[in-house]
Design a protein around this motif. Structure first.
Motif, short mmCIF file in Angstrom:
data_model
loop_
_atom_site.label_atom_id
_atom_site.label_comp_id
_atom_site.label_asym_id
_atom_site.label_seq_id
_atom_site.Cartn_x
_atom_site.Cartn_y
_atom_site.Cartn_z
N GLY A 2 -37.54 11.19 2.89
CA GLY A 2 -38.18 10.13 3.63
C GLY A 2 -39.62 9.91 3.18
N PRO A 3 -40.32 8.94 3.76
CA PRO A 3 -41.71 8.65 3.38
C PRO A 3 -42.62 9.87 3.46
N GLY A 4 -42.38 10.75 4.42
CA GLY A 4 -43.24 11.93 4.56
C GLY A 4 -42.99 13.01 3.54
N ASP A 5 -41.95 12.87 2.73
CA ASP A 5 -41.61 13.87 1.72
C ASP A 5 -42.20 13.56 0.34
N VAL A 6 -42.89 12.41 0.21
CA VAL A 6 -43.42 11.99 -1.09
C VAL A 6 -44.58 12.89 -1.51
N LEU A 7 -44.51 13.41 -2.73
CA LEU A 7 -45.62 14.13 -3.34
C LEU A 7 -46.18 13.27 -4.47
N TRP A 8 -47.50 13.06 -4.45
CA TRP A 8 -48.15 12.23 -5.46
C TRP A 8 -48.85 13.11 -6.49
N PHE A 9 -48.71 12.75 -7.77
CA PHE A 9 -49.34 13.46 -8.88
C PHE A 9 -50.15 12.46 -9.71
N GLU A 10 -51.37 12.83 -10.06
CA GLU A 10 -52.21 11.98 -10.89
C GLU A 10 -52.10 12.39 -12.35
N ALA A 11 -52.28 11.42 -13.25
CA ALA A 11 -52.19 11.67 -14.68
C ALA A 11 -53.09 10.68 -15.41
N ASP A 12 -53.13 10.79 -16.73
CA ASP A 12 -54.00 9.93 -17.54
C ASP A 12 -53.63 8.46 -17.35
N THR A 13 -54.64 7.62 -17.47
CA THR A 13 -54.47 6.18 -17.31
C THR A 13 -53.57 5.63 -18.41
N THR A 14 -52.53 4.92 -18.00
CA THR A 14 -51.63 4.29 -18.96
C THR A 14 -50.73 3.32 -18.21
N TYR A 15 -49.78 2.75 -18.92
CA TYR A 15 -48.66 2.04 -18.32
C TYR A 15 -47.42 2.46 -19.08
N VAL A 16 -46.30 2.56 -18.38
CA VAL A 16 -45.04 2.96 -19.01
C VAL A 16 -43.99 1.91 -18.66
N LEU A 17 -43.43 1.30 -19.67
CA LEU A 17 -42.31 0.39 -19.45
C LEU A 17 -41.01 1.14 -19.20
N HIS A 18 -40.78 2.21 -20.01
CA HIS A 18 -39.48 2.86 -19.95
C HIS A 18 -39.59 4.37 -20.04
N PHE A 19 -38.86 5.03 -19.17
CA PHE A 19 -38.69 6.48 -19.23
C PHE A 19 -37.35 6.79 -19.89
N THR A 20 -37.26 7.95 -20.51
CA THR A 20 -36.00 8.33 -21.16
C THR A 20 -35.16 9.25 -20.29
N ASN A 21 -35.81 10.22 -19.61
CA ASN A 21 -35.06 11.17 -18.80
C ASN A 21 -36.04 12.03 -18.01
N ALA A 22 -35.50 12.78 -17.05
CA ALA A 22 -36.28 13.77 -16.29
C ALA A 22 -35.34 14.89 -15.89
N TYR A 23 -35.91 16.06 -15.66
CA TYR A 23 -35.09 17.20 -15.23
C TYR A 23 -35.99 18.23 -14.57
N GLU A 24 -35.35 19.21 -13.93
CA GLU A 24 -36.07 20.27 -13.23
C GLU A 24 -36.16 21.52 -14.10
N ASP A 25 -37.34 22.12 -14.10
CA ASP A 25 -37.58 23.34 -14.87
C ASP A 25 -38.38 24.29 -13.99
N GLY A 26 -37.66 25.14 -13.22
CA GLY A 26 -38.34 26.03 -12.28
C GLY A 26 -39.02 25.24 -11.20
N ASP A 27 -40.34 25.46 -11.03
CA ASP A 27 -41.12 24.75 -10.02
C ASP A 27 -41.59 23.38 -10.50
N GLU A 28 -41.22 23.00 -11.72
CA GLU A 28 -41.76 21.78 -12.29
C GLU A 28 -40.68 20.70 -12.46
N ILE A 29 -41.14 19.47 -12.34
CA ILE A 29 -40.36 18.29 -12.72
C ILE A 29 -40.86 17.85 -14.09
#
Length: 500
Positions: free
Chosen positions: A282-309
């Motif tokens: 739900g809305p209260g479960d969202v975790l926000w992460f900051e990163a370098d300024t950019t724009y991304v049109l397309h992602f290729t994939n994502a996966y879980e690695d221990g405590d990390e996304i």
């Protein structure tokens, strides 16, 4: 090859058209074809290739009011189907409400991305900014045996027969479709669960929403994801347990927006932000992460690695290019379209790591090569993977001039360059029937060959891209250049025949 023109439409584009994205490799088509028993002009069709390659593209029939942008064109779906060492081809316009209305009127009724909303001749329109035509010309996905075409700035999803290309009507998700905002391009299908994940966005708070459609075609989850203001997300990603959305600092200028002017600009003093939330969170479960300024049109994939996304996609080194050589484009057009080329945006494969415990972000560039429009073996979507198959671009142009296979474990790259004057499409990975490994299969793409005034379907061995195509099939006419595609395995499509 047995060919038949099924329908031919009247185009009102000017005969002396000099627009770089309505001429040359982007010259639109007006005919819809059926072509059976495609001829292999080189090699042989692999007997263990079974399924359908689908590619969507912008294919305008009518001019813009004033300023045509290549994302504005009418949706046209191209299909190449394979089974038992044979192949067929179909192409069809997506019969959206906007397409049918403009075809009846014989001209434009809605403004494009580079035109003011006041140009609209109809009170109703679509898109996150409103009063745009829902061209359904951006993405194509397959869910439960039906192809779904989508529009980049939100709209209806159109159901399409993946074999014939016939439009079957709008997707309703058993009454759960968000008709107020529609759905953005790039909904994601998880092969492992049968779920479709989607997002939409608009100009009213909370500005972003995320939803889940289950394998019975019902919307089972739909939540708000609060943003500071209107944004322009284009893609999303998922893992086995999480979904990743974004808030990039390239969005409509707030001062102009007060006057209903939709002018995007890069806010260079703002970071990129990524929202990570459980797939049914739900809305209260969202975790926000900051990163370098950019724009991304397309992602290729994502996966879980221990405590990390882990999230992979194409980082833009310059999301708002201000300079650029013409590279053969008329100078009057070059400045307008400098931001479309891969070299202009400086797109490179990139990795972000979001630590769910510490809240920290780590990121790294995965390749020095400028590539984009990456595809993977869809069986590995949301899971650890190794290979991405991406496109290279003609300098200064929105045209694909080659392919790269990125090995994310070793950093090695295999390449194939098209001949000068030949341009490709986004390339789908088609697993081999009975195959085992991640790269045990084929790569399928379509080309626009300006030298031969022809188009071909190319099939590569996914593990040996640099060897060149194992098969080259002639299409009945030269097609317009195009972008997004998908692959649907034959056994998966046949499983859904007759299912509501």
């Amino acid at each position: 090859m047995n060919t038949e023109i099924v329908t031919k439409f009247l185009s009102t584009l000017p005969e002396d058209d000099d627009h770089p994205y309505r001429t040359g490799a982007w010259r639109p088509q007006t005919s819809e074809w059926n072509a059976d028993d495609l001829v292999a002009v080189e090699g042989e069709i692999p007997a263990d290739l079974d399924g359908v390659y689908l590619r969507n593209t912008e294919n305008p029939l009518h001019p813009a009011f004033k300023a045509y942008h290549p994302f504005d064109g009418d949706g046209m779906l191209h299909i190449v189907g394979f089974r038992d060492g044979k192949a067929f081809y179909r192409n069809r316009f997506v019969r959206t409400d906007g397409f049918l209305a403009e075809n009846e009127a014989g001209g434009p009724l809605w403004p494009g991305i580079a035109e003011p909303v006041e140009f609209a001749k109809r009170e109703h329109g679509w898109g996150a900014r409103t009063l745009m035509k829902d061209a359904s010309s951006t993405d194509i996905a397959v869910h439960r045996g039906v192809a779904l075409s989508s529009f980049y700035q939100c709209g209806d999803l159109y159901r399409i027969d993946p074999y014939t290309g016939d439009t079957l009507g709008k997707e309703g998700w058993r009454g759960g479709f968000p008709t107020d905002l529609g759905v953005s391009a790039h909904p994601k299908v998880d092969d492992a669960t049968g779920e479709l994940l989607f997002f939409n966005y608009g100009k009213d708070a909370p500005y972003l929403h995320y939803g889940v459609v289950d394998d019975t075609n019902s919307v089972v989850h739909y939540v708000d994801v609060e943003l500071p203001g209107p944004r322009l997300p284009h893609d999303m990603a998922f893992t086995e347990n999480y979904v990743i959305l974004n808030d990039f600092p390239l969005f409509w200028d707030a001062e102009f927006l007060k006057h209903n002017v939709h002018l995007p600009r890069l806010h260079r003093d703002m970071p990129s932000r990524f929202a990570v939330l459980p797939r049914r969170g739900g809305p209260g479960d969202v975790l926000w992460f900051e990163a370098d300024t950019t724009y991304v049109l397309h992602f290729t994939n994502a996966y879980e690695d221990g405590d990390e996304i882990v999230l992979d996609g194409f980082f833009q080194g310059d999301p708002e290019p201000t300079e650029g050589a013409a590279f053969g484009m008329n100078p009057k057009w070059q400045r307008i379209f400098r931001g479309l080329s891969l070299d202009g945006m400086q797109t490179r494969l990139h990795r972000w790591r979001f630590n769910l415990v510490t809240g920290q972000t780590r990121e790294e560039q995965l390749s020095d090569s400028i590539t984009e429009f990456g595809m993977i073996n869809s069986a590995y979507a949301g899971r650890p993977y190794r290979y991405t198959y991406a496109a290279t671009g003609k300098p200064g142009w929105f045209l694909f001039n080659g392919l790269v296979r990125h090995d994310l474990h070793t950093g090695a790259e295999q390449r194939f360059a098209f001949a000068d004057g030949v341009y490709g499409s986004e390339t789908a990975m088609a697993p081999r029937v009975g195959g085992a490994g991640e790269d045990d299969g084929y790569l399928v793409t379509l080309t626009t060959d300006m030298n031969a005034d022809a188009s071909y379907c190319l099939v590569f061995d996914a593990a040996r891209l640099s060897d060149g195509p194992v098969c080259k099939l002639a299409l009945p006419e030269r097609i317009s250049s195009g972008t997004h595609c998908t692959w649907a395995a034959g056994d998966e499509l046949r499983r859904w025949v007759g299912v509501d």
